[in-house]
Each structure stands twice: as structure tokens, then as C-alpha cells.
Design a protein around this motif. Structure first.
Motif, PDB file in Angstrom:
ATOM      1  N   LYS A  15      39.001 -42.702  29.701  1.00 41.35           N
ATOM      2  CA  LYS A  15      39.906 -43.715  29.177  1.00 41.35           C
ATOM      3  C   LYS A  15      40.104 -44.837  30.191  1.00 41.35           C
ATOM      4  O   LYS A  15      40.314 -44.592  31.372  1.00 41.35           O
ATOM      5  CB  LYS A  15      41.252 -43.095  28.813  1.00 41.35           C
ATOM      6  CG  LYS A  15      41.223 -42.253  27.559  1.00 41.35           C
ATOM      7  CD  LYS A  15      42.592 -41.660  27.245  1.00 41.35           C
ATOM      8  CE  LYS A  15      42.543 -40.829  25.981  1.00 41.35           C
ATOM      9  NZ  LYS A  15      43.850 -40.182  25.689  1.00 41.35           N
ATOM     10  N   GLU A  41      30.026 -32.183  25.912  1.00 44.92           N
ATOM     11  CA  GLU A  41      31.391 -32.677  25.861  1.00 44.92           C
ATOM     12  C   GLU A  41      31.449 -33.933  25.003  1.00 44.92           C
ATOM     13  O   GLU A  41      30.635 -34.845  25.176  1.00 44.92           O
ATOM     14  CB  GLU A  41      31.873 -32.987  27.283  1.00 44.92           C
ATOM     15  CG  GLU A  41      33.207 -33.685  27.385  1.00 44.92           C
ATOM     16  CD  GLU A  41      33.503 -34.182  28.786  1.00 44.92           C
ATOM     17  OE1 GLU A  41      34.694 -34.276  29.144  1.00 44.92           O
ATOM     18  OE2 GLU A  41      32.548 -34.464  29.545  1.00 44.92           O
ATOM     19  N   THR A  60      38.580 -42.996  19.772  1.00 46.19           N
ATOM     20  CA  THR A  60      39.189 -41.977  20.608  1.00 46.19           C
ATOM     21  C   THR A  60      38.292 -41.742  21.811  1.00 46.19           C
ATOM     22  O   THR A  60      37.075 -41.921  21.739  1.00 46.19           O
ATOM     23  CB  THR A  60      39.412 -40.656  19.862  1.00 46.19           C
ATOM     24  OG1 THR A  60      38.161 -40.171  19.357  1.00 46.19           O
ATOM     25  CG2 THR A  60      40.384 -40.828  18.706  1.00 46.19           C
ATOM     26  N   TYR A  61      38.905 -41.317  22.913  1.00 49.40           N
ATOM     27  CA  TYR A  61      38.190 -41.070  24.157  1.00 49.40           C
ATOM     28  C   TYR A  61      38.723 -39.820  24.816  1.00 49.40           C
ATOM     29  O   TYR A  61      39.915 -39.513  24.732  1.00 49.40           O
ATOM     30  CB  TYR A  61      38.362 -42.233  25.137  1.00 49.40           C
ATOM     31  CG  TYR A  61      37.884 -43.556  24.619  1.00 49.40           C
ATOM     32  CD1 TYR A  61      36.564 -43.955  24.813  1.00 49.40           C
ATOM     33  CD2 TYR A  61      38.742 -44.415  23.942  1.00 49.40           C
ATOM     34  CE1 TYR A  61      36.116 -45.178  24.332  1.00 49.40           C
ATOM     35  CE2 TYR A  61      38.301 -45.635  23.458  1.00 49.40           C
ATOM     36  CZ  TYR A  61      36.985 -46.012  23.658  1.00 49.40           C
ATOM     37  OH  TYR A  61      36.545 -47.223  23.190  1.00 49.40           O
ATOM     38  N   THR A  62      37.855 -39.125  25.496  1.00 50.52           N
ATOM     39  CA  THR A  62      38.326 -38.052  26.341  1.00 50.52           C
ATOM     40  C   THR A  62      39.058 -38.651  27.540  1.00 50.52           C
ATOM     41  O   THR A  62      38.772 -39.765  27.973  1.00 50.52           O
ATOM     42  CB  THR A  62      37.149 -37.161  26.783  1.00 50.52           C
ATOM     43  OG1 THR A  62      37.645 -35.959  27.361  1.00 50.52           O
ATOM     44  CG2 THR A  62      36.256 -37.868  27.775  1.00 50.52           C
ATOM     45  N   ASP A  63      40.033 -37.914  28.058  1.00 49.17           N
ATOM     46  CA  ASP A  63      40.919 -38.469  29.077  1.00 49.17           C
ATOM     47  C   ASP A  63      40.169 -38.984  30.303  1.00 49.17           C
ATOM     48  O   ASP A  63      40.569 -39.991  30.904  1.00 49.17           O
ATOM     49  CB  ASP A  63      41.946 -37.422  29.515  1.00 49.17           C
ATOM     50  CG  ASP A  63      43.028 -37.185  28.487  1.00 49.17           C
ATOM     51  OD1 ASP A  63      43.730 -36.168  28.611  1.00 49.17           O
ATOM     52  OD2 ASP A  63      43.178 -38.013  27.565  1.00 49.17           O
ATOM     53  N   SER A  64      39.110 -38.332  30.683  1.00 42.31           N
ATOM     54  CA  SER A  64      38.421 -38.684  31.914  1.00 42.31           C
ATOM     55  C   SER A  64      37.737 -40.047  31.867  1.00 42.31           C
ATOM     56  O   SER A  64      37.384 -40.585  32.923  1.00 42.31           O
ATOM     57  CB  SER A  64      37.399 -37.606  32.286  1.00 42.31           C
ATOM     58  OG  SER A  64      36.383 -37.510  31.309  1.00 42.31           O
TER      59      SER A  64
END
Length: 121
Positions: free
Chosen positions: A64, A46, A58-62
Motif C-alpha cells: 500500500k 500471495e 485493493t492491495y495487500t498491506d505490504s
């Protein structure tokens, strides 16, 4: 000619913090995109965070609000600061770096060896 060495993983309790480092070595001209991936046991790899040469992130939502990606170009080093860690963050974390360097005809991506992060009581 280009090597990535990761460090900073380990065992931490929920709510704790770790800082991962990824150091690039070799005859490097420039580092473009840096990505941090993770792969939990039995799961697909991931993308967690990215930073461009212009420092756009940028970051994955989980993650942030909990994780911060950064880079120190003078040291050819990237970091992933991880705060408020959760058991769900347990995984092997890999840096993935786009590099232009001597002896390669164009920029390409290199992978670090991975570092284990375990979040548990």
C-alpha cells in the motif's frame, strides 16, 4: 482462445520502479476482475492487488502506498506500477484475469505466464 502475456519485469535496485503489463488477447467480451499475484522462492503465492470492473482497488498491506493497479479496457490491458521497490518484493509476478469470451460458457479466470521481478543491489 484467451491468452495473457505479461511483461515489464527485470532487475532493479532498491527504491527503483517497474511497471508490469498484462495484455489479454482473443475474442474477449469483457474483463471483470484483474488480480496481480506474486510468488517468492520457497513461499506461497500471495495476492498483491486487485481491481474490479468498477475500478475498485485493493492491495495487500505490504505494498500500500507503493504499488498501483490499473486497467485500460479499450486495450484489454492491466498494469501494476511498482514504486519504492524493496528486496522483499522480489518474486515472480502473475496476472490473474476473469474474462468472458467467445467459446466459453461463462466467465473464468486465466493466468499469465509470470514475469520475474528482482530487487537487489
Amino acid at each position: 482462445q484467451v491468452q495473457l502475456v505479461e511483461s515489464g519485469g527485470g532487475l532493479v535496485q532498491p527504491g527503483g520502479s517497474l511497471r508490469l503489463s498484462c495484455v489479454a488477447s482473443g475474442s474477449i467480451f469483457i474483463i471483470y476482475v484483474v488480480n496481480w499475484y506474486r510468488q517468492a522462492a520457497g513461499k506461497q503465492r500471495e495476492l498483491v492487488a486487485s481491481i474490479t470492473s468498477a475500478d475498485a482497488t485493493t492491495y495487500t498491506d505490504s505494498v500500500k502506498g507503493r504499488f498501483t493497479i490499473s486497467r485500460d479496457n479499450a486495450k484489454n490491458t492491466a498494469y501494476l506500477q511498482m514504486n519504492s521497490l524493496k528486496p522483499e518484493d522480489t518474486a515472480v509476478y502473475y496476472c490473474n484475469v476473469q474474462v468472458s469470451a467467445a467459446a466459453i460458457s461463462s466467465a473464468r479466470f486465466y493466468w499469465g505466464q509470470g514475469t520475474q521481478v528482482t530487487v537487489a543491489s
